[in-house]
Write an enzyme that holds these catalytic residues in place. Structure first.
Site, mmCIF file in Angstrom:
data_model
loop_
_atom_site.group_PDB
_atom_site.id
_atom_site.type_symbol
_atom_site.label_atom_id
_atom_site.label_comp_id
_atom_site.label_asym_id
_atom_site.label_seq_id
_atom_site.Cartn_x
_atom_site.Cartn_y
_atom_site.Cartn_z
ATOM 1 N N CYS A 131 71.577 52.006 32.157
ATOM 2 C CA CYS A 131 72.186 51.451 33.363
ATOM 3 C C CYS A 131 72.517 49.973 33.158
ATOM 4 O O CYS A 131 71.630 49.183 32.852
ATOM 5 C CB CYS A 131 71.219 51.620 34.532
ATOM 6 S SG CYS A 131 71.975 51.292 36.112
ATOM 7 N N CYS A 184 70.067 58.981 37.254
ATOM 8 C CA CYS A 184 69.140 59.621 36.326
ATOM 9 C C CYS A 184 69.966 60.103 35.133
ATOM 10 O O CYS A 184 71.174 59.882 35.095
ATOM 11 C CB CYS A 184 68.319 60.731 36.985
ATOM 12 S SG CYS A 184 69.222 62.182 37.538
ATOM 13 N N CYS A 190 66.499 56.824 33.486
ATOM 14 C CA CYS A 190 67.694 56.763 32.645
ATOM 15 C C CYS A 190 67.547 55.718 31.553
ATOM 16 O O CYS A 190 68.488 55.416 30.831
ATOM 17 C CB CYS A 190 68.965 56.528 33.465
ATOM 18 S SG CYS A 190 69.126 54.889 34.187
#
Length: 138
Positions: A90, A12, A86
């Site tokens: 990522c 996150c 997020c």
């Protein structure tokens, strides 16, 4: 280096709430049957105190945990990558299983608001364990 067990990474933004709860539940419920990591794309200085308190209510102490920065190596070393808000931070690698869990952010909320998020994360962790065919230890 393969440990012979699946590896799961929770990501996150701040690694101070949702990903910490998910990692703690997975560790608590699976023991050493899963390798667990958590990280944040912009880690906070400390884990959210309301999250620590909410997890304490269910007998899981995460008071010693610290937010960690998301690294490419952590993603590369994981079999399953679960993101929780997020965004595009990522990195994506072929051969990994990616899941995006839409969960409310506990940041700025008290324990009362964190409890339903905690309970939903536990439900999803139990579902993940079933998908991975891993028996719950706890």
């Amino acid at each position: 280096m393969s440990t012979g067990v699946p590896s799961v990474l929770f990501v996150c933004v701040h690694n101070a709430g949702r990903s910490q709860m998910a990692a703690a539940f997975l560790t608590h419920l699976a023991g050493d049957k899963v390798e667990v990591r958590s990280a944040g794309s912009a880690p906070a200085d400390a884990v959210n105190p309301a999250v620590v308190a909410a997890m304490g209510e269910v007998g899981i102490d995460i008071s010693a945990e610290t937010p960690k920065v998301l690294t490419t190596e952590a993603v590369r070393a994981s079999d399953v990558v679960i993101t929780m808000g997020c965004g595009d931070a990522c990195p994506v690698f072929p051969g990994k299983r990616y899941l995006d869990w839409q969960l409310d952010d506990p940041a700025g909320h008290g324990v009362g608001a964190v409890r339903p998020i905690r309970d939903e994360i536990e439900r999803r962790i139990r579902g993940l364990l079933a998908d991975l065919r891993i028996e719950v230890s706890a």
